[in-house]
Enzyme design. Sequence first.
Site, PDB file in Angstrom:
ATOM      1  N   ALA A  89      33.879  41.694  -7.159  1.00  0.00           N
ATOM      2  CA  ALA A  89      32.774  42.640  -7.009  1.00  0.00           C
ATOM      3  C   ALA A  89      32.263  42.474  -5.574  1.00  0.00           C
ATOM      4  O   ALA A  89      31.440  41.599  -5.292  1.00  0.00           O
ATOM      5  CB  ALA A  89      31.689  42.331  -8.024  1.00  0.00           C
ATOM      6  N   GLY A 130      23.689  39.693  -3.261  1.00  0.00           N
ATOM      7  CA  GLY A 130      24.860  39.343  -4.084  1.00  0.00           C
ATOM      8  C   GLY A 130      24.909  40.197  -5.333  1.00  0.00           C
ATOM      9  O   GLY A 130      24.255  41.240  -5.408  1.00  0.00           O
ATOM     10  N   ASN A 131      25.698  39.789  -6.321  1.00  0.00           N
ATOM     11  CA  ASN A 131      25.713  40.495  -7.606  1.00  0.00           C
ATOM     12  C   ASN A 131      26.031  39.503  -8.718  1.00  0.00           C
ATOM     13  O   ASN A 131      26.172  38.302  -8.465  1.00  0.00           O
ATOM     14  CB  ASN A 131      26.708  41.662  -7.564  1.00  0.00           C
ATOM     15  N   HIS A 132      26.156  39.998  -9.932  1.00  0.00           N
ATOM     16  CA  HIS A 132      26.240  39.106 -11.103  1.00  0.00           C
ATOM     17  C   HIS A 132      27.650  38.637 -11.445  1.00  0.00           C
ATOM     18  O   HIS A 132      27.850  38.004 -12.478  1.00  0.00           O
ATOM     19  CB  HIS A 132      25.654  39.813 -12.330  1.00  0.00           C
TER      20      HIS A 132
END
Length: 400
Positions: free
Chosen positions: A277, A209-211
């Site tokens: 994102a 995943g990402n932030h």
Amino acid sequence: MSFSGKKILILVTGGIAAYKINTLVRDFVKENAEVQVLMTPDAQKFVSALTLSTLSKKPVFTEFYGDNGTWNSHVEMALWADLILVAPCTANTLAKMVNGLCDNLVMATYLSAKCPVFIAPAMDLDMYQHPSTNINLEKAKQFGHHIIPAEHGELASGLIGQGRMSEPHTILEVIGKYFNSKHSQLSGKKILITAGPTYEAIDPVRFIGNHSSGKMGFSLAKEAAERGALVTLVSGPTTLSIEHPNIKLIRVTSAKEMLTEVMEVFDSVDVAIASAAVADYTPKVVAQEKIKKNEDSFTIELVKNPDILKTMGQQKKHQILVGFALETQNEMANAKGKLEKKNLDMIVLNSLRDEGAGFQKDTNKINLITKDEIVTFDLKPKTEVAKDILDAVEARMENK
Ligand code: PMT
């Protein structure tokens, strides 16, 4: 905020919050609105017709018939109004409104109206939470009425909970935004917004995943909805929630799911903004069971995810298409490259090198890039950044 030339009909019903209507009427008049007040018989026990008449600079009507055989035409007043506000709206009046009862001047005027209706309920907390009140509020929403929800706080009964009528400044703001949205290029237009991260499963317990928090995309959705757009918000996993009659929120997990939901509506929208994102790569194989830690090192083979924005760019016909570029180096060149490769009308560049910009923060710092110009903005709250982006979209719609 100016209400210049707007005709607002305020229907006051019998609750203690009626005392706040004095302030509200004064504020509307200060902002150049024309205000006509009607009151139910019970409302007069809480606030005086004389006060409201002095503040609104118009006679206040409470009965069908005036002195000397005159008739206070509910039909004329209903058709005169640009907007009706029922405030405070008691449980009793709300129930009458959704069931078509007509036993006083306020109800007859409401039933004769064709203009938008705003309702500011006010009642004790248990009345507000009662299933019948909930059903009545739902019915009012189905009629297309706008509910200005009651606030939480101390109530006339001494109890604490939700039921206090919204403060006059909140009501003023909600109605001001409504009138503003009518002037917006986005009013009535369909807009698609992607938000948040995507999660790409490795096994049943792990993912890539990402932030991204979703804050940027949700701010865009809220601002677009307040300008009158009909918003489809496709969001990856986030703790945020959003409720607005103009927003349909579709929650997804992976890039592939996001692509499916996006392409379902893309043909029918006027504007699409990709602030999500999206993970560029996803595991080639998703393990069915939790992967055990047997070896000292472990390799996951990744394959490219579909590029959702590029797919929209390839299928674009009439839509205005806006992408984001999140960069850490060669920012301008990379963003310009994406503008062209993905066939975009505009790209929003944000760089992780700028303090206060990017993931998670409540602020962002952007450049808006089209093929003809670059506009640089200061660091601001994401709610304000959303306004800058949508102002640019509206300017483009105007010139199209
Ligand atoms: O959610 P927040 O915490 O508020 O943070 C906001 C944000 C930093 C996520 C946001 O402002 C932002 O920059 N979003 C885009 C992040 C990104 O993935 O940028 P990119 O440069 O890698 O992608 C370029 C564009 O292609 C983006 O519009 C992206 O949505 C889109 N894309 C990318 C890959 C892919 N497979 N499909 C896509 O649609």
